[in-house]
Each structure stands twice: as structure tokens, then as C-alpha cells.
Design a protein around this motif. Sequence first.
Motif, PDB file in Angstrom:
ATOM      1  N   ALA A 201       0.852  -1.201   0.000  1.00  0.00           N
ATOM      2  CA  ALA A 201       0.000   0.000   0.000  1.00  0.00           C
ATOM      3  C   ALA A 201       0.886   1.248   0.000  1.00  0.00           C
ATOM      4  N   GLU A 202       1.939   1.238   0.826  1.00  0.00           N
ATOM      5  CA  GLU A 202       2.841   2.399   0.878  1.00  0.00           C
ATOM      6  C   GLU A 202       3.632   2.558  -0.425  1.00  0.00           C
ATOM      7  N   GLY A 203       3.840   1.444  -1.120  1.00  0.00           N
ATOM      8  CA  GLY A 203       4.574   1.489  -2.390  1.00  0.00           C
ATOM      9  C   GLY A 203       3.708   1.894  -3.570  1.00  0.00           C
ATOM     10  N   GLY A 204       2.394   2.054  -3.351  1.00  0.00           N
ATOM     11  CA  GLY A 204       1.516   2.533  -4.420  1.00  0.00           C
ATOM     12  C   GLY A 204       0.676   1.455  -5.081  1.00  0.00           C
ATOM     13  N   ALA A 205       0.696   0.236  -4.532  1.00  0.00           N
ATOM     14  CA  ALA A 205      -0.144  -0.813  -5.121  1.00  0.00           C
ATOM     15  C   ALA A 205      -1.567  -0.697  -4.587  1.00  0.00           C
ATOM     16  N   ARG A 206      -2.530  -1.251  -5.357  1.00  0.00           N
ATOM     17  CA  ARG A 206      -3.896  -1.435  -4.829  1.00  0.00           C
ATOM     18  C   ARG A 206      -3.911  -2.849  -4.276  1.00  0.00           C
ATOM     19  N   CYS A 207      -4.072  -2.939  -2.972  1.00  0.00           N
ATOM     20  CA  CYS A 207      -3.790  -4.204  -2.313  1.00  0.00           C
ATOM     21  C   CYS A 207      -5.022  -4.740  -1.593  1.00  0.00           C
ATOM     22  N   ALA A 208      -5.269  -6.037  -1.726  1.00  0.00           N
ATOM     23  CA  ALA A 208      -6.306  -6.710  -0.923  1.00  0.00           C
ATOM     24  C   ALA A 208      -5.636  -7.882  -0.216  1.00  0.00           C
TER      25      ALA A 208
END
Length: 223
Positions: A201-208
Motif C-alpha cells: 500500500a505504501e509502495g503505491g499498489a492497490r492491495c487486498a
Amino acid sequence: MEQSPATTFFTTVLIIGAGPSGLAVAACLTTKHIPVLILDRDDSTAPLWRYRTYDRLHLHLPKQYCQLPLLPYPPSSPTFLPCADFIRYLDDYVATFGLKKHLKLRRRVDSAKFDSAAARWRVSAANLESGKVEEYEARFLVVATGENDEPVLPVGITGLDRFKGDAVHSQQYRTGKAYDGLDVLVVGSGNSGMEIACDLAEGGARCAIVVRSQVRRPILLSV
Ligand SMILES: NC(=O)C1=CN([C@@H]2O[C@H](COP(=O)(O)OP(=O)(O)OC[C@H]3O[C@@H](n4cnc5c(N)ncnc54)[C@H](OP(=O)(O)O)[C@@H]3O)[C@@H](O)[C@H]2O)C=CC1
Ligand SMILES: O=C(O)C(=O)Cc1c[nH]c2ccccc12
């Protein structure tokens, strides 16, 4: 063609695994002048910590719960050690207790049998450098191979073979920066899954994140 007989090494305590536990056992025994040998299939001590951790890894436990016997951390070290500091500490540990001369790296243990008539362990290991089989004879055997060295991947995920994106185990994951702008599903909500999801999330991914049974509550420790 006749096979040359395997070389046999003798010791009192044979330790399998050069991670923190194996090193700790070796230090405690050598300070009591008990002969030890430590085998590890990798090419260095603590290979999991050196080669198979993500970049942001810090110990999750305060340092007083992570120090090995006989060598406290200096008061100046941070409460939650970065992985690189922990590796440095383990290298200092090896130097302090002179463990290098007891280490036999790149040895893959293939069998261990207790010979009750001789009251000795007979351990067979492949020397991955020379390709030869070596035999080890010891009065005591310590298995310190850890719980997490080998990645565990769920079997039989339908369609995984056709998935076009990357599918990596947490041991290969390094940084969320590599996933900037991408959709990422994290399977598993243990410490690795939770921290990797945060890093993504901090790296810019959309994460689930997939939680199979439950999100475990953190235990609060006073530090
Ligand atoms: N900084 C640090 O000090 C760190 C320490 N660690 C430690 O390393 C050890 C290993 O941690 P970790 O790598 O997180 O592994 P864990 O075994 O703790 O967690 C694995 C997770 O994967 C889930 N899981 C497994 N199989 C499946 C499946 N087929 N489908 C869905 N979910 C699945 C489990 O769910 P379920 O609960 O249902 O079984 C669980 O949530 C722990 O002791 C941890 O504390 C880890 C990371 C960082
Ligand atoms: O800090 C954490 O949460 C860890 O999982 C690391 C860890 C668990 N047991 C240990 C023993 C020695 C050094 C680090 C750890």
C-alpha cells in the motif's frame, strides 16, 4: 567402478542448521569446551535472514526477546532491530565465540540414524561443493533447522498456471515499490502477509488481503 569411501568427521555434538538457534547452541557448548560441528546446506549463517527477507524487515519483538545467550545487545541499539543490524549481531556472535572453525556450510543432511550399539548418531550429508558424500559421527544431535526455511505454497489453486501476472512467495518479495500502480492480492494474514500488505500500500499498489480464519490480535508488550 569402485566408490571411494566417504570421509567421516567425529564430534560430540552435531548441530544441523546455522541459523540463530544453531549458533546459540554452538556458543553455549563451545564455551564449555564441548566439541561441536554445525552443518548448513546454505553458503552462510542465517541464510533466511540474509537472502529471503523483505527490505523493510525489522524484528517485531523488542530486542530483549531476540538476543542469543551470552551476548546482550549494546544499550545503544534500537529496541526493534532492523534486519541488517540483526545479521551484524549474528556475525559478531560467530566472531565472539569463534564459531567459524566449527561451521561446515553447503552440507545438505540426507539422513540421521542413531546406532544404539555404538550409542552414536550417524549422519550422512552431501557436500554441495565437492559433490561427495560425507559421514558424521556424534554422541548428540541437535536439529535446528527452523520452521520457515522452506516456502509453503498452497497446492491446487485453480487457474494459477494461466495467471499472467507475477505470483511470488513472501520469501521472494522485497519491496512494494516494485508494484506501484498494480493490483496485488496477498494470501495470508500472519506477520508476513500483514506487513507485506502495508508495504505494498505504501509502495503505491492497490492491495487486498485474504484472511482465511482470523486476524490475530497483536500482543502488547511493554518495552
Ligand atoms: N519482523 C518479524 O519479526 C517477522 C516475523 N515473522 C514470523 O515468522 C513466522 C512466519 O510468519 P508468516 O510468514 O506470516 O506465516 P504464518 O504461518 O504466521 O501465517 C501464514 C498465514 O497464511 C494463511 N494461509 C496459509 N495457507 C493458506 C491458504 N491456503 N489460503 C489462505 N490463507 C492461507 C494462514 O491462515 P490461517 O491463520 O487460517 O492458518 C496465516 O494467516 C511467524 O512466527 C512470524 O511471527 C514473520 C514476518 C516478520
Ligand atoms: O521479532 C519477531 O517477531 C520474530 O519473529 C523474530 C524472532 C523470533 N524468535 C527469535 C529469536 C531470535 C531472534 C529473532 C527472533
